[in-house]
Structures are given as C-alpha cells and as structure tokens.
Design an enzyme around this catalytic site. Sequence first.
Site, PDB file in Angstrom:
ATOM      1  N   THR A  79       0.700  -1.264   0.083  1.00  0.00           N
ATOM      2  CA  THR A  79       0.014  -0.078   0.040  1.00  0.00           C
ATOM      3  C   THR A  79       0.694   1.204  -0.037  1.00  0.00           C
ATOM      4  O   THR A  79       0.413   2.262  -0.494  1.00  0.00           O
ATOM      5  CB  THR A  79      -0.935   0.167   0.902  1.00  0.00           C
ATOM      6  OG1 THR A  79      -0.166  -0.002   2.471  1.00  0.00           O
ATOM      7  CG2 THR A  79      -2.020  -1.009   1.302  1.00  0.00           C
ATOM      8  N   ASP A  80       1.931   1.259   0.524  1.00  0.00           N
ATOM      9  CA  ASP A  80       2.843   2.685   0.625  1.00  0.00           C
ATOM     10  C   ASP A  80       2.967   3.252  -0.709  1.00  0.00           C
ATOM     11  O   ASP A  80       2.928   4.643  -0.564  1.00  0.00           O
ATOM     12  CB  ASP A  80       4.239   1.949   1.095  1.00  0.00           C
ATOM     13  CG  ASP A  80       4.285   2.082   2.908  1.00  0.00           C
ATOM     14  OD1 ASP A  80       2.875   1.580   3.165  1.00  0.00           O
ATOM     15  OD2 ASP A  80       5.260   1.549   3.163  1.00  0.00           O
ATOM     16  N   LYS A 121      -2.580   7.398   0.008  1.00  0.00           N
ATOM     17  CA  LYS A 121      -2.715   6.771   1.184  1.00  0.00           C
ATOM     18  C   LYS A 121      -2.622   7.720   2.418  1.00  0.00           C
ATOM     19  O   LYS A 121      -1.628   8.436   2.440  1.00  0.00           O
ATOM     20  CB  LYS A 121      -1.490   5.655   1.498  1.00  0.00           C
ATOM     21  CG  LYS A 121      -1.520   4.971   2.796  1.00  0.00           C
ATOM     22  CD  LYS A 121      -0.300   3.787   2.879  1.00  0.00           C
ATOM     23  CE  LYS A 121      -0.338   3.197   3.942  1.00  0.00           C
ATOM     24  NZ  LYS A 121       0.457   1.998   4.171  1.00  0.00           N
TER      25      LYS A 121
HETATM   26  N1  ASP Z   1       5.358  -1.530   3.606  1.00  0.00           N
HETATM   27  C1  ASP Z   1       4.396  -2.398   3.166  1.00  0.00           C
HETATM   28  C2  ASP Z   1       4.435  -2.051   1.371  1.00  0.00           C
HETATM   29  O1  ASP Z   1       4.059  -1.169   1.050  1.00  0.00           O
HETATM   30  C3  ASP Z   1       3.050  -2.073   3.532  1.00  0.00           C
HETATM   31  C4  ASP Z   1       2.131  -2.751   2.689  1.00  0.00           C
HETATM   32  O2  ASP Z   1       1.809  -3.827   2.086  1.00  0.00           O
HETATM   33  O3  ASP Z   1       0.884  -2.545   2.952  1.00  0.00           O
HETATM   34  O4  ASP Z   1       4.797  -3.133   0.836  1.00  0.00           O
END
Ligand code: ASP
Length: 420
Positions: free
Chosen positions: A159-160, A236
């Site tokens: 998500t990052d 996000k």
């Molecule tokens: N740090 C992780 C990523 O972006 C967090 C996630 O997967 O939500 O890969």
Amino acid sequence: MAIVEGDIVLARCGGTTYEGVLMPSTTGKTVVKLKNGYNIGLEPGNVTLELIDKKSELKGPQIELPAPNPKLPNISILSTGGTIASKVDYRTGAVTSQFTAEDILLAIPELTEIANYNARVCYSILSENMRPEYWVKLAEEVNNEIKAGADGIIITHGTDTMMYTAAAIAFMIKTPVPIVFVGSQRSADRPSSDNAMNAICAAKVAVSDIAEVTVVMHGSTSDDFCHIHRGAKIRKMHTSRRDAFQSINSRPLGRVEYPSGEINTYLDYKRRGEQELSINTNIEPRCTLVKYTTGASPEMLLFASANYKGIVLEGTGLGHVSTEWVPYIERTTQAGVPVIVTSQCINGRVCDRVYDTGRDILKAGALEGEDMLPEVALVKLMWALGQTSDFDEVKKLMLTDIAGEMTRSSRTSGVIHNNF
Ligand code: ASP
C-alpha cells in the site's frame, strides 16, 4: 520436551503472562506472536517459557479447489508483494508470498465463485522498494495478459507506494478491461486483516464493466464496503487504518458493497471494450519532487536541475515558494528542465495568478500542475519526458488529462474527506 520455534508457549515475564507462538528472533529477545497477530519482544533473562502445544506441523486449510468454470470470466492476478501477498510461516517466522493461484484461492475460497484465475508473481517486494523500471515490466505483463484473453487484471501491491504504480500503469496502458490494484493494511495472520475482503471486492471490479485502472480498498473502518478509486487520483492518507486510501480532488469512482458485491458508481467511466489495448512504457525516471519548506535554500533547485530532467515542485497553498526561489526557477526552466508546481495542500487546485509570488513563478517558466497530486505529477512528468524531450510538447502533455489525473474544475471536487 524441548521448546522450539513454532511451538505454542506461555511466556511469563515480570508478573505478566503472554500466550502465543514462539518466533525466531534477530534481536536476542524472546519473541512471541500473540493471538491478535502482534509480536512481543521480551528480555530473555526475565522470561520463563512453558510449552502449551507442539505446533511444528501447522497446515493450511484442507480444501479442494473446484475445476475452472467455463461460464465464469478469466482473471489474471499479478503479484508484486506487499502485505496482501504475505503469509507467515510460524515454524520459521518467514514472511512469504502466496504466489500461485491455488495459494490465493485456498486462502480466500470465496474468490472461486467470481472468476477463474491465473496468477503470476512479478515481484516479491515491499512497495517501498518499487522502482520506475519495475512499472515498465509490470505494464508489459498486464499487456501480455490482456492480449492472451484475460477479462480483467488484479495487481496485488504494497500500500505504501501503490498510488505511484497505479498512476504509472494508468499513463502507460489504455485498457479495454478492468485493471484493479489491491493491497492490505493488515496481514492475513491478524484478526482485523483486510486482505480477503479487499481481494473479493477487487475481483468484483475486475469482472465489472469498469475498464480503467483503479484501486480497490476498504471504504470504512467496518467490513461493509470498498471504495473504487481512480488510479491517478488517490493517496494513502493514514499509516494503519484499513480505510487509508482516499480519492483526492474527486469523489471515488464508486463502491463495492460487501458481502453482496453490488457495485455502485458515482462518476462516468470507460466501459469494457470502449478503448483498444495500447501500451506506451517510455519513461524518463530522472525526475524529482522538491518540497518547498520555510527557509529552504533555493540551491536545492540547482542541485535538482543539474541531476534531473524534470522537477515537480511542491509549493505552499495555491502553489508558492519564497521570492528568493524565483530566479532559480527561471534558471532551471531556461536550462530546459520543466518545473511543474503542485500544492502541499493536496486538496484544491494550484493557481499562481493570485499573488505576486505565484505570478513571478509563472513568469519564470513554471507550469501549474492544476489539481494533480504531487506524486502523480511526478510520475506523469517521467512519462511525458519519455514521450518527447521537446520542452513545449512536455508542457502540452502535462496540461492534458491523460488518465483522469486532472479534473477540469475544483468546484465539484476539492472535497476534503476528513473522516479520521
Ligand atoms: N510497506 C508495505 C508495502 O507497501 C506495507 C503494505 O504492504 O501495506 O509493501
């Protein structure tokens, strides 16, 4: 009997007891994974461990997968990693990707009612390790899957930085089928995990009529619906909440009710088959985003223009920097390096025609980035400079809406979804 990693233990420490799985440790602490999914690290000198259960033979659910159903559409899942792709092996503590279609379907059997799947791992990385050249390979993979007949694509992603990749794919591909990004804020081993619901809602969008690049993530803190966001319009907005993603300067494109899967849309969108498939992955990754802060030295711009081909400036308010930056902007644009002004406010539109500093910035050759998110303007600038090195052509592309990244008027947008 000796206690080994993977066993269920009762750990006593300073008058408190913790029950959970004994995990491998890299810090010298005794690490126990609690039932709520969190790990606790205890000073080994103060801990006594009692064995509750030997768990070395932990197995996944024993379900038979149904044969592919010829009446269902075919979806390709491309995995890039992130929390949604992770599963914890309690014997080793390793976090691994669920990379076969079978792995994913065994974990989320409801998916089999929606489509047939074919899945492939493109990357197994946390999304902070994404790179512009990975976007290119991903776009090629998406293109190949659609050419091979996929009725929809799901891209699982951390998500990052999902908003950067989603924007990049939106600029690179014109699609006749849905391309849906999905991630999760909380991993599958946690009771509050959002991965199954997000994946089910993403599959619903992947078989829908919405032939755009979208991001499908929790729409509220409950498990009641997911929002469908345009890939080039999201950010996000929270580190940990499941409804962290918000459309900025636009309503979400729509929502998927859970568990019914009913889709309601709020905006007009490109329908299945409306566009021919085409791909254009040329990019110039040497672009950067410079954030203006009070007192920041304008020499940052000299460094940026010496090392990069294009600069997105994140100004204050309507799109401002201090007057001492203006001559540096002029030097930069005169050297043929485009400067696109965006705003730290993120909500609203850049307008450099109101105050003197803004007008001076425009006179110095900078371009207003309208209501684009700074990071989207950055990805777009990379893509635009990949199409042409002609300064005026780049400017023209930057002011053309390519993938829904710019809305015409902020009057209906500028909505601050401040529900945290
Ligand atoms: N740090 C992780 C990523 O972006 C967090 C996630 O997967 O939500 O890969």
